[in-house]
Each structure stands twice: as structure tokens, then as C-alpha cells.
Design a protein around this motif. Structure first.
Motif, PDB file in Angstrom:
ATOM      1  N   THR A   1      -5.238  -1.175  -2.559  1.00 21.36           N
ATOM      2  CA  THR A   1      -4.207  -2.137  -2.935  1.00 21.36           C
ATOM      3  C   THR A   1      -4.611  -2.958  -4.159  1.00 21.36           C
ATOM      4  O   THR A   1      -3.756  -3.340  -4.959  1.00 21.36           O
ATOM      5  CB  THR A   1      -3.850  -3.038  -1.749  1.00 21.36           C
ATOM      6  N   VAL A   2      -5.907  -3.220  -4.320  1.00 18.69           N
ATOM      7  CA  VAL A   2      -6.382  -3.852  -5.563  1.00 18.69           C
ATOM      8  C   VAL A   2      -6.151  -2.898  -6.731  1.00 18.69           C
ATOM      9  O   VAL A   2      -5.692  -3.307  -7.808  1.00 18.69           O
ATOM     10  CB  VAL A   2      -7.865  -4.233  -5.452  1.00 18.69           C
ATOM     11  N   GLY A   3      -6.450  -1.611  -6.523  1.00 23.27           N
ATOM     12  CA  GLY A   3      -6.248  -0.625  -7.580  1.00 23.27           C
ATOM     13  C   GLY A   3      -4.801  -0.507  -8.011  1.00 23.27           C
ATOM     14  O   GLY A   3      -4.504  -0.370  -9.206  1.00 23.27           O
ATOM     15  N   LYS A   4      -3.870  -0.585  -7.060  1.00 23.11           N
ATOM     16  CA  LYS A   4      -2.449  -0.536  -7.411  1.00 23.11           C
ATOM     17  C   LYS A   4      -2.038  -1.774  -8.191  1.00 23.11           C
ATOM     18  O   LYS A   4      -1.232  -1.694  -9.123  1.00 23.11           O
ATOM     19  CB  LYS A   4      -1.600  -0.407  -6.148  1.00 23.11           C
ATOM     20  N   MET A   5      -2.602  -2.919  -7.822  1.00 22.78           N
ATOM     21  CA  MET A   5      -2.323  -4.159  -8.549  1.00 22.78           C
ATOM     22  C   MET A   5      -2.755  -4.011 -10.004  1.00 22.78           C
ATOM     23  O   MET A   5      -2.034  -4.392 -10.934  1.00 22.78           O
ATOM     24  CB  MET A   5      -3.074  -5.303  -7.871  1.00 22.78           C
ATOM     25  N   ILE A   6      -3.925  -3.437 -10.196  1.00 22.18           N
ATOM     26  CA  ILE A   6      -4.447  -3.222 -11.548  1.00 22.18           C
ATOM     27  C   ILE A   6      -3.578  -2.212 -12.302  1.00 22.18           C
ATOM     28  O   ILE A   6      -3.269  -2.393 -13.490  1.00 22.18           O
ATOM     29  CB  ILE A   6      -5.903  -2.734 -11.479  1.00 22.18           C
ATOM     30  N   ALA A   7      -3.149  -1.160 -11.600  1.00 25.35           N
ATOM     31  CA  ALA A   7      -2.403  -0.081 -12.250  1.00 25.35           C
ATOM     32  C   ALA A   7      -1.090  -0.540 -12.849  1.00 25.35           C
ATOM     33  O   ALA A   7      -0.624   0.031 -13.838  1.00 25.35           O
ATOM     34  CB  ALA A   7      -2.153   1.052 -11.258  1.00 25.35           C
TER      35      ALA A   7
ATOM     36  N   PRO B   1      -1.954 -10.821   2.916  1.00 27.27           N
ATOM     37  CA  PRO B   1      -2.727  -9.627   3.265  1.00 27.27           C
ATOM     38  C   PRO B   1      -2.215  -8.364   2.577  1.00 27.27           C
ATOM     39  O   PRO B   1      -2.762  -7.277   2.794  1.00 27.27           O
ATOM     40  CB  PRO B   1      -2.549  -9.531   4.783  1.00 27.27           C
ATOM     41  N   ALA B   2      -1.181  -8.486   1.752  1.00 29.36           N
ATOM     42  CA  ALA B   2      -0.633  -7.305   1.079  1.00 29.36           C
ATOM     43  C   ALA B   2      -1.690  -6.615   0.218  1.00 29.36           C
ATOM     44  O   ALA B   2      -1.752  -5.385   0.151  1.00 29.36           O
ATOM     45  CB  ALA B   2       0.564  -7.702   0.219  1.00 29.36           C
ATOM     46  N   VAL B   3      -2.525  -7.395  -0.455  1.00 27.37           N
ATOM     47  CA  VAL B   3      -3.637  -6.852  -1.246  1.00 27.37           C
ATOM     48  C   VAL B   3      -4.909  -7.131  -0.454  1.00 27.37           C
ATOM     49  O   VAL B   3      -5.290  -8.293  -0.272  1.00 27.37           O
ATOM     50  CB  VAL B   3      -3.705  -7.503  -2.638  1.00 27.37           C
ATOM     51  N   HIS B   4      -5.561  -6.066   0.036  1.00 27.13           N
ATOM     52  CA  HIS B   4      -6.661  -6.283   0.975  1.00 27.13           C
ATOM     53  C   HIS B   4      -7.800  -5.282   0.881  1.00 27.13           C
ATOM     54  O   HIS B   4      -8.803  -5.426   1.584  1.00 27.13           O
ATOM     55  CB  HIS B   4      -6.118  -6.263   2.411  1.00 27.13           C
ATOM     56  N   ASP B   5      -7.686  -4.245   0.045  1.00 29.89           N
ATOM     57  CA  ASP B   5      -8.750  -3.241  -0.023  1.00 29.89           C
ATOM     58  C   ASP B   5      -8.752  -2.592  -1.400  1.00 29.89           C
ATOM     59  O   ASP B   5      -7.977  -2.980  -2.296  1.00 29.89           O
ATOM     60  CB  ASP B   5      -8.576  -2.192   1.080  1.00 29.89           C
ATOM     61  N   ASP B   6      -9.621  -1.593  -1.578  1.00 32.39           N
ATOM     62  CA  ASP B   6      -9.750  -0.942  -2.885  1.00 32.39           C
ATOM     63  C   ASP B   6      -8.428  -0.343  -3.354  1.00 32.39           C
ATOM     64  O   ASP B   6      -8.070  -0.443  -4.530  1.00 32.39           O
ATOM     65  CB  ASP B   6     -10.821   0.162  -2.820  1.00 32.39           C
TER      66      ASP B   6
ATOM     67  N   GLY C   1       0.800  -1.219   0.000  1.00 31.09           N
ATOM     68  CA  GLY C   1       0.000   0.000   0.000  1.00 31.09           C
ATOM     69  C   GLY C   1       0.828   1.262   0.000  1.00 31.09           C
ATOM     70  O   GLY C   1       0.342   2.330  -0.398  1.00 31.09           O
ATOM     71  N   ASP C   2       2.103   1.182   0.439  1.00 36.62           N
ATOM     72  CA  ASP C   2       2.957   2.364   0.543  1.00 36.62           C
ATOM     73  C   ASP C   2       4.020   2.448  -0.546  1.00 36.62           C
ATOM     74  O   ASP C   2       4.626   3.506  -0.734  1.00 36.62           O
ATOM     75  CB  ASP C   2       3.661   2.376   1.906  1.00 36.62           C
ATOM     76  N   ILE C   3       4.275   1.365  -1.258  1.00 33.82           N
ATOM     77  CA  ILE C   3       5.313   1.374  -2.292  1.00 33.82           C
ATOM     78  C   ILE C   3       4.918   2.321  -3.422  1.00 33.82           C
ATOM     79  O   ILE C   3       3.802   2.261  -3.945  1.00 33.82           O
ATOM     80  CB  ILE C   3       5.544  -0.042  -2.843  1.00 33.82           C
ATOM     81  N   SER C   4       5.834   3.190  -3.804  1.00 34.90           N
ATOM     82  CA  SER C   4       5.557   4.157  -4.864  1.00 34.90           C
ATOM     83  C   SER C   4       5.587   3.495  -6.236  1.00 34.90           C
ATOM     84  O   SER C   4       6.542   2.766  -6.569  1.00 34.90           O
ATOM     85  CB  SER C   4       6.597   5.285  -4.829  1.00 34.90           C
ATOM     86  N   LEU C   5       4.573   3.777  -7.032  1.00 34.68           N
ATOM     87  CA  LEU C   5       4.542   3.246  -8.390  1.00 34.68           C
ATOM     88  C   LEU C   5       5.398   4.077  -9.338  1.00 34.68           C
ATOM     89  O   LEU C   5       5.469   3.782 -10.536  1.00 34.68           O
ATOM     90  CB  LEU C   5       3.096   3.174  -8.898  1.00 34.68           C
TER      91      LEU C   5
ATOM     92  N   ILE D   1     -13.715  -9.612  -4.058  1.00 36.87           N
ATOM     93  CA  ILE D   1     -14.563  -9.660  -5.258  1.00 36.87           C
ATOM     94  C   ILE D   1     -15.230  -8.305  -5.473  1.00 36.87           C
ATOM     95  O   ILE D   1     -15.283  -7.784  -6.603  1.00 36.87           O
ATOM     96  CB  ILE D   1     -15.598 -10.787  -5.123  1.00 36.87           C
ATOM     97  N   ARG D   2     -15.722  -7.695  -4.384  1.00 43.63           N
ATOM     98  CA  ARG D   2     -16.364  -6.381  -4.487  1.00 43.63           C
ATOM     99  C   ARG D   2     -15.366  -5.321  -4.959  1.00 43.63           C
ATOM    100  O   ARG D   2     -15.697  -4.477  -5.803  1.00 43.63           O
ATOM    101  CB  ARG D   2     -16.937  -5.984  -3.128  1.00 43.63           C
ATOM    102  N   ALA D   3     -14.124  -5.366  -4.419  1.00 44.41           N
ATOM    103  CA  ALA D   3     -13.120  -4.364  -4.793  1.00 44.41           C
ATOM    104  C   ALA D   3     -12.780  -4.447  -6.281  1.00 44.41           C
ATOM    105  O   ALA D   3     -12.593  -3.413  -6.941  1.00 44.41           O
ATOM    106  CB  ALA D   3     -11.862  -4.547  -3.949  1.00 44.41           C
ATOM    107  N   VAL D   4     -12.688  -5.657  -6.807  1.00 42.09           N
ATOM    108  CA  VAL D   4     -12.411  -5.820  -8.242  1.00 42.09           C
ATOM    109  C   VAL D   4     -13.570  -5.262  -9.060  1.00 42.09           C
ATOM    110  O   VAL D   4     -13.373  -4.534 -10.041  1.00 42.09           O
ATOM    111  CB  VAL D   4     -12.153  -7.304  -8.580  1.00 42.09           C
ATOM    112  N   SER D   5     -14.792  -5.593  -8.664  1.00 43.87           N
ATOM    113  CA  SER D   5     -15.969  -5.088  -9.378  1.00 43.87           C
ATOM    114  C   SER D   5     -16.040  -3.567  -9.311  1.00 43.87           C
ATOM    115  O   SER D   5     -16.350  -2.906 -10.303  1.00 43.87           O
ATOM    116  CB  SER D   5     -17.243  -5.696  -8.780  1.00 43.87           C
TER     117      SER D   5
END
Length: 260
Positions: free
Chosen positions: A128-134, A121-126, A99-103, A179-183
Motif C-alpha cells: 500500500t505504501v508502494g501504490k501511494m508512491i506509484a 489503516p488504508a496504507v499499512h504495508d509495503d 490495497g485492491d483499487i486498480s491503478l 518508516i521501514r516500508a518507505v526506506s
């Protein structure tokens, strides 16, 4: 999330010991799935978020992928570095909370073909999911525990007259949140459920130490440890070992960042 580098540093040796025991049917099934459904192939760029000691990173590197690892724990990454160095593959590691690593880091100047986060638990909310997608131009994959049964832990709770504690926050709710965060990010999530069962043979002392450190989060007194040791000694087989088995079901959540 109540996760710290110190907490996971303390677990790193156990994860490395498990890694050294070799892969499992579950690991093989997951790798086959990533190749069949998520575009994993030799030469692709893969990021493993919350990589631990690099179990899947080793698989990716041996395939000939360009591998990037991230983890909050320096101790985990130290083991991961040793494990991946033996593959001769191309890889790099980034220490820090996802969540803190700079892209803006140079490692993210080119997008990844596949991003994975397995039981982390590294990916756990909107966010961190958004950063994964980015950082991904292709497929993202998250695995989560959906159900969990640990007979030895249950038996020790009964023997010590302690209430059973959930091993982690509500698993079904956690999977639903992913699942909700991805949607919410605008992507149609795909989900499949897989059985994942394993067992380890441990000494009574190892079992007692693991139980009290996890149940009491490191705050158990010596009397409780002695009671746990007495209980595990009664459970030992003819070789003086205790079977510590876990039966789980996992959710594999995956989506294509090109399918918005």
C-alpha cells in the motif's frame, strides 16, 4: 488488517458528528506543515487515502486543489460527498480498499502532486505504501498515532475490574513499519512527532455505549452495559456530562518521490 467496510460504516456517524464540531489546532498545524514542507498549494492535485468523512478533503478543496478521495467505507464517503459539495471545489471519490483499487482507473492517469493518509489503516504495508508512491509525483505524507492515553477508558476498566486493552496494535512498531516500508521502497523518510490532544463532553449513556462496543467489539451483554452506565453516571459533572479526553503523540512521516 482487520478492517471492513461494515466496521467503518458503523463509525461514520461519530466521525461526522466530530467533523461538524469544527477544526482543531492540530488540523491547522498539519495543513500549515503540508504547505510549508510538502508542496501543498492552490491548484495542486491531492489524493487523500482513507479519507473518512473528508475533513482534510474539505480543507484541500477550499484551497482550490483538485481532490481525489478514497475510503473502504461507503458511509464515510457519503458523508464526505456532502461535506465537500459545500465547498464548491473540484473533487471525486473512489470506494474500496486501497490495497485492491486498480491503478488502471482513469482517476490515476495523471499523477498527484501530494498524497496523504492521515490516521488511516488504508496504507499499512509495503504494497500500500508502494501504490501511494506509484500515483505520486511529489510528496507523500502519512500520520500515525505513536503514543495514546485515554483516562476515561482507564477509569472504566478499573471500575469494572477489567484489564486495560491497547487501543490498537503496538503504535511504535506500526510507525517503525511505515518508516521501514518507505526506506525499502528506496526513499529517505523524514519524521517529526507532534502532540495531538482532544476532549469531548458526552452523556453517561454515550460513554458507556462507546466503551462496551469498543472494548467487547460489539459482544458485550446487557449486564456489562448497565455496570458501565452506573460507573459513568458517577463521573458526570453538574450538567450531567462526562469528559472523554485523549492525549496522544503522532508521527508525521513524509518523503519526496523525486528524491530517490
Amino acid at each position: 488488517m482487520n478492517d471492513t467496510a461494515e466496521r467503518w460504516d458503523g463509525e461514520a456517524g461519530h466521525y461526522q458528528k466530530t467533523f461538524k464540531l469544527g477544526g482543531s489546532d492540530y488540523n491547522a498545524r498539519l495543513m500549515d506543515f503540508l504547505a510549508r514542507e510538502c508542496g501543498l498549494r492552490p491548484g495542486c492535485r491531492v489524493i487523500d487515502i482513507g479519507c473518512g468523512v473528508g475533513r482534510y478533503g474539505v480543507y484541500f478543496a477550499r484551497m482550490g486543489c483538485d481532490v481525489t478521495l478514497t475510503d473502504i467505507s461507503p458511509a464515510m464517503l457519503e458523508y464526505a460527498g456532502k461535506n465537500l459539495a459545500e465547498t464548491g471545489g473540484k473533487w471525486r471519490a473512489i470506494a474500496g480498499d486501497w490495497g485492491d483499487i486498480s491503478l488502471e482507473r482513469p482517476e490515476f492517469s495523471q499523477k498527484f502532486d501530494l498524497a496523504v493518509s492521515t490516521m488511516s489503516p488504508a496504507v499499512h504495508d509495503d504494497k500500500t505504501v508502494g501504490k501511494m508512491i506509484a500515483v505520486t509525483d511529489g510528496w507523500c505524507f502519512i500520520s500515525r498515532f505513536y503514543k495514546w492515553r485515554a483516562p476515561l477508558t482507564s477509569a472504566l476498566c478499573r471500575a469494572l475490574e477489567l484489564p486495560e486493552k491497547a487501543p490498537m496494535r503496538n503504535m511504535e512498531e506500526d510507525c517503525g513499519e511505515m518508516i521501514r516500508a518507505v526506506s525499502a521502497a528506496g526513499y529517505p523518510p523524514l519524521v517529526t512527532y507532534q502532540d495531538y490532544n482532544w476532549q469531548d463532553m458526552r452523556t453517561p449513556r454515550e460513554c458507556a455505549q462507546r466503551f462496551v462496543s469498543r472494548y467487547f467489539e460489539g459482544a458485550a451483554d446487557e449486564k456489562m452495559f448497565e455496570q458501565a452506565l452506573s460507573a459513568t453516571e458517577k463521573m458526570a459533572d453538574e450538567n450531567g456530562l462526562v469528559k472523554d479526553s485523549v492525549d496522544t503523540k503522532t508521527a508525521w512521516i513524509y518523503w519526496n518521490t523525486r528524491a530517490r
